[in-house]
Enzyme design. Structure first.
Site, short mmCIF file in Angstrom:
data_model
loop_
_atom_site.label_atom_id
_atom_site.label_comp_id
_atom_site.label_asym_id
_atom_site.label_seq_id
_atom_site.Cartn_x
_atom_site.Cartn_y
_atom_site.Cartn_z
N GLN A 200 0.69 -1.45 0.14
CA GLN A 200 -0.04 0.02 0.01
C GLN A 200 0.95 1.23 -0.06
OE1 GLN A 200 -2.69 0.03 3.19
NE2 GLN A 200 -3.20 -2.39 2.74
N CYS A 201 1.95 1.10 0.73
CA CYS A 201 3.04 2.27 0.58
C CYS A 201 3.86 2.25 -0.60
CB CYS A 201 3.84 2.47 1.96
SG CYS A 201 2.67 2.26 3.31
N THR A 202 4.33 3.41 -0.99
CA THR A 202 5.53 3.63 -1.96
C THR A 202 6.68 3.42 -1.28
OG1 THR A 202 3.84 5.01 -3.20
CG2 THR A 202 6.18 5.18 -3.95
N VAL A 203 7.15 2.22 -1.62
CA VAL A 203 8.46 1.79 -1.02
C VAL A 203 9.46 2.39 -1.84
CG1 VAL A 203 9.89 0.03 0.24
CG2 VAL A 203 7.51 0.20 0.69
#
Length: 725
Positions: free
Chosen positions: A591-594
């Site tokens: 879900q997070c932009t890593v």
């Protein structure tokens, strides 16, 4: 006549010993703030202005106005050319030396500069030019240093005055009302007012005053000297006197006396210090004086000094002066508070802080154009409207880079709120933006931009972009339609579209709309340690799409650019599947932009630099893509190649460019998709959103995938058969 031929030098010296020395009130300078603002971009010759004294308590200054300098060719101006017929602006030619460093300002040889300007006056006197254009008798010199970071200007004026050695002696001095009879006063006032009212003579500061036996007075230009000697009863030499003092003439008289004595070989000169009140001749404050100029004791030449028998201002012939290369010494550096020092003008305290910020922000770009990129068009950059889709890690960095390049019109679109994890990576947000559920990113980003640079014209739009693979119900459809219409309106009203969102499907509708509107679109996308920056190819130059279902133009959306070159591809041209839902059922790390923290600033900077090169290219959106080994050329328009795609990897610390042409089965910019959008409008968009396979079926990707699968099965079957054998 008051202006008579010279008598013997001995009698002149005898009369001089009984009378006071004629002392001249120095010119005082006054510089308009607008002059310094325009000087910040110009280094040219200039003009000063002065007028007759119009107040009995205050002398007039020599003024430098903004219009004294030529207009900046890079700034549009509605003002007309400088008018030289203004009665309150008698032109004084001058030279401006604006130094680049404070050290070079202090290192100037001021005496040599003054001597050089004085020599110009002397040459104009001897050549006869001053007789035709008397304004050259009152030159000025200005040296300056402009600190454009602090908006301070250090400057020093000089008003070159030729030294009368020995000094001129006053033999008569009285108010004009005491010198002229009533009829002469009335006629002189009328003649002066007429002279000052005419656009042909108002700015002529030196003139001849002819007084006839019937008390009639006329004013004539200096070139009428020979005629005036025979036609009139009395002859005076008049000049616009900027001084208000009752006992001293103004500075212009000094060089006027030198001119009279050298050009016409007069020793005794009667003159009128012409002054005004409320714009009309004021003979009560005007002065009539008579001066006696004696033989100088020594005069300067190119190599030093000559004896008094070689040259003197009162009676020596011009031929002897020219033979000896004679010219008088000069004075004229303006003192400040009684000291021989420069002055300093601080505009930072008087300018509006926002104007200061704008000027400071533009300074680096102007220096860049001056030193390294003369063809850089800053006007194009400042007037370009940029739409940033996404106000996250990429959007924040791109917005700041755009401001650094002089882009002033920025709109950010995002539907998210600032989370606690954002401020460390997303440079426009702070901890305060995260409190109470977080402020809307689009709104918080705009506040931050204006806080960083008040001159930016930024707007924030809180909106989610409709995406394929994210079906909407019948109830939600009107809201989705409204969002599509708003997005279409934003793209139409901007020049550049940056696709900076964090999912593939959110870039589909902006790509389609940009292609249909033929807008410059730039995509920046991040992986964990890799990035992509690319510009989309041109769309339909002659078409304007609508969302109401109306048909557009008939121009075919082919794979060729307007000049028959292969059209560059968009972000989706290399895909073999349509964009689908990539956000559902994702874990926290998905879900997070890593990404590595350093990746976004690199990609954002490249995206903005790519835009700058596009805007500076003469073909703009239609500019062909350059390969990495392309020659830079020498046209001065760009500072490097103009690539199509830039891909990089932090793990390898590498970067390379690629060129990809438009695909005729692209789900976003192909002829089929754009034409279907133009024909069906909103129905097409809703169907693409609600049916994941619609775009693949429309473009032929479905058939392509089936063909590829069939080929794979056949190949495997053949392989098995060979093995059995």
């Amino acid at each position: 006549m008051a202006a008579s031929s010279s008598s013997s030098s001995s009698s002149s010296a005898g009369n001089a010993s009984k009378n006071p020395i004629l002392q001249f009130a120095p010119f005082q300078s006054s510089v308009d703030e607008g002059f310094w603002r325009r000087l910040s971009s110009l280094k040219l010759n200039t003009l000063g202005f002065y007028a007759p004294c119009s107040h009995d308590q205050v002398s007039n200054h020599l003024k430098l106005l903004a219009e004294s300098l030529p207009p900046d060719p890079n700034v549009q101006s509605t003002s007309n050319e400088l008018s030289l017929g203004n009665r309150n602006r008698c032109p004084v030619p001058g030279v401006l030396y604006n130094m680049n460093t404070l050290e070079s300002f202090h290192a100037l040889d001021r005496q040599s500069l003054l001597k050089s300007e004085a020599k110009k006056i002397w040459e104009d006197i001897n050549s006869g030019r001053a007789e035709e254009d008397c304004s050259v008798l009152s030159r000025f010199l200005l040296i300056s240093y402009a600190d454009l970071k602090k908006w301070t200007f250090r400057y020093w004026f000089a008003f070159p005055g030729l030294v009368l050695d020995p000094p001129a002696i006053v033999t008569d001095w009285k108010p004009a009302t005491d010198f002229f009879n009533p009829e002469e006063r009335e006629s002189l006032s009328a003649a002066c007012n007429e002279w000052r009212s005419s656009s042909l003579t108002a700015a002529t500061p030196f003139f001849l005053i002819s007084i006839y036996s019937n008390s009639r007075v006329t004013l004539r230009p200096l070139r009428d000297w020979a005629t005036c000697q025979h036609d009139c009863n009395k002859l005076l030499f008049g000049f616009y006197d900027p001084c208000h003092l009752p006992s001293n003439p103004g500075w212009p008289l000094r060089n006027f006396l030198a001119f009279i004595c050298s050009r016409w070989k007069l020793e005794k000169v009667r003159f009128l210090c012409y002054r005004e009140k409320h714009g009309l001749a004021d003979l009560n404050n005007s002065i009539v004086g008579e001066a006696l100029v004696s033989i100088p004791q020594g005069s300067e030449t190119e190599n030093g000094y000559v004896d008094s028998h070689c040259a003197y201002l009162a009676g020596i012939s011009l031929s002897e002066w020219k033979t000896s290369q004679f010219f008088p010494k000069a004075v004229g550096w303006e003192p400040y508070k009684g000291k021989s020092t420069s002055r300093c003008m601080d505009l930072a305290s008087s300018l509006d802080p926002i104007r200061l910020a704008v000027s400071a922000a533009d300074l680096n770009l102007k220096l860049m154009r001056w030193r390294a990129w003369p063809a850089l068009d800053l006007h194009v950059l400042s007037n370009t409207k940029c739409l940033l889709l996404g106000a996250g890690t990429l959007g924040c960095q791109v917005a700041r880079m755009l401001m650094a390049w002089g882009v002033r019109k920025i709109t950010l679109l995002d539907s998210g709120r600032v989370a606690m994890s954002n401020p460390l990576r997303q440079s426009l947000y702070t901890f305060e933006d995260c409190i109470n559920g977080g402020e809307l990113k689009a709104i918080a980003a705009v506040k931050s931009l204006k806080h960083i640079f008040p001159g930016v014209e930024a707007e924030g739009v809180a909106m989610a972009i409709p995406m394929p693979g994210h079906p909407v119900s019948v109830k939600e459809a009107p809201n989705v339609l409204e969002d599509c219409l708003l997005l279409q309106s934003l793209i139409d009203s901007h020049d550049i579209v940056f696709l900076l969102t964090d999912t593939r499907e959110s870039r589909w509708l902006p790509t389609l709309l940009s292609a249909a509107s033929n807008k410059i679109a730039i995509t920046a996308a991040l992986g964990f340690d890799s990035f992509l920056v690319m510009r989309h190819g041109s769309g339909l130059p002659s078409s304007t799409p609508t969302l109401s279902g109306a048909k557009g133009g008939e121009t075919e959306h082919s794979g060729l650019a307007s000049d028959q070159r292969p059209r560059l591809g968009c972000y989706f041209c290399n895909d073999v599947v349509a964009p689908t839902d990539s956000t559902t059922n994702r874990t926290l790390d998905q879900q997070c932009t890593v990404t590595r923290p350093g990746l976004a600033p690199i990609a954002s900077s490249l995206a903005v630099e790519l835009l700058v090169e596009i805007l500076q290219h003469p073909d703009g959106i239609n500019a062909p893509a350059d390969a990495a080994n392309s020659s830079l050329g020498d046209d001065g328009q760009s500072q490097g190649i103009l690539p199509h795609q830039i891909r990089g990897s932090l793990s390898q610390f590498s970067q390379f460019t690629l060129i990809g042409h438009a695909s005729n089965i692209c789900t976003a910019c192909s002829t089929t998709v754009v034409s279907e959008f133009k024909n069906r409008g909103m129905d097409f968009v809703l169907e693409a959103i609600n049916h994941p396979t619609y775009l693949e079926d429309l473009t032929g990707l479905t058939e392509l995938i089936k063909s590829a699968s069939s080929f794979q099965l056949d190949w495997e079957g053949e392989d098995v058969s060979d093995t059995e054998n």
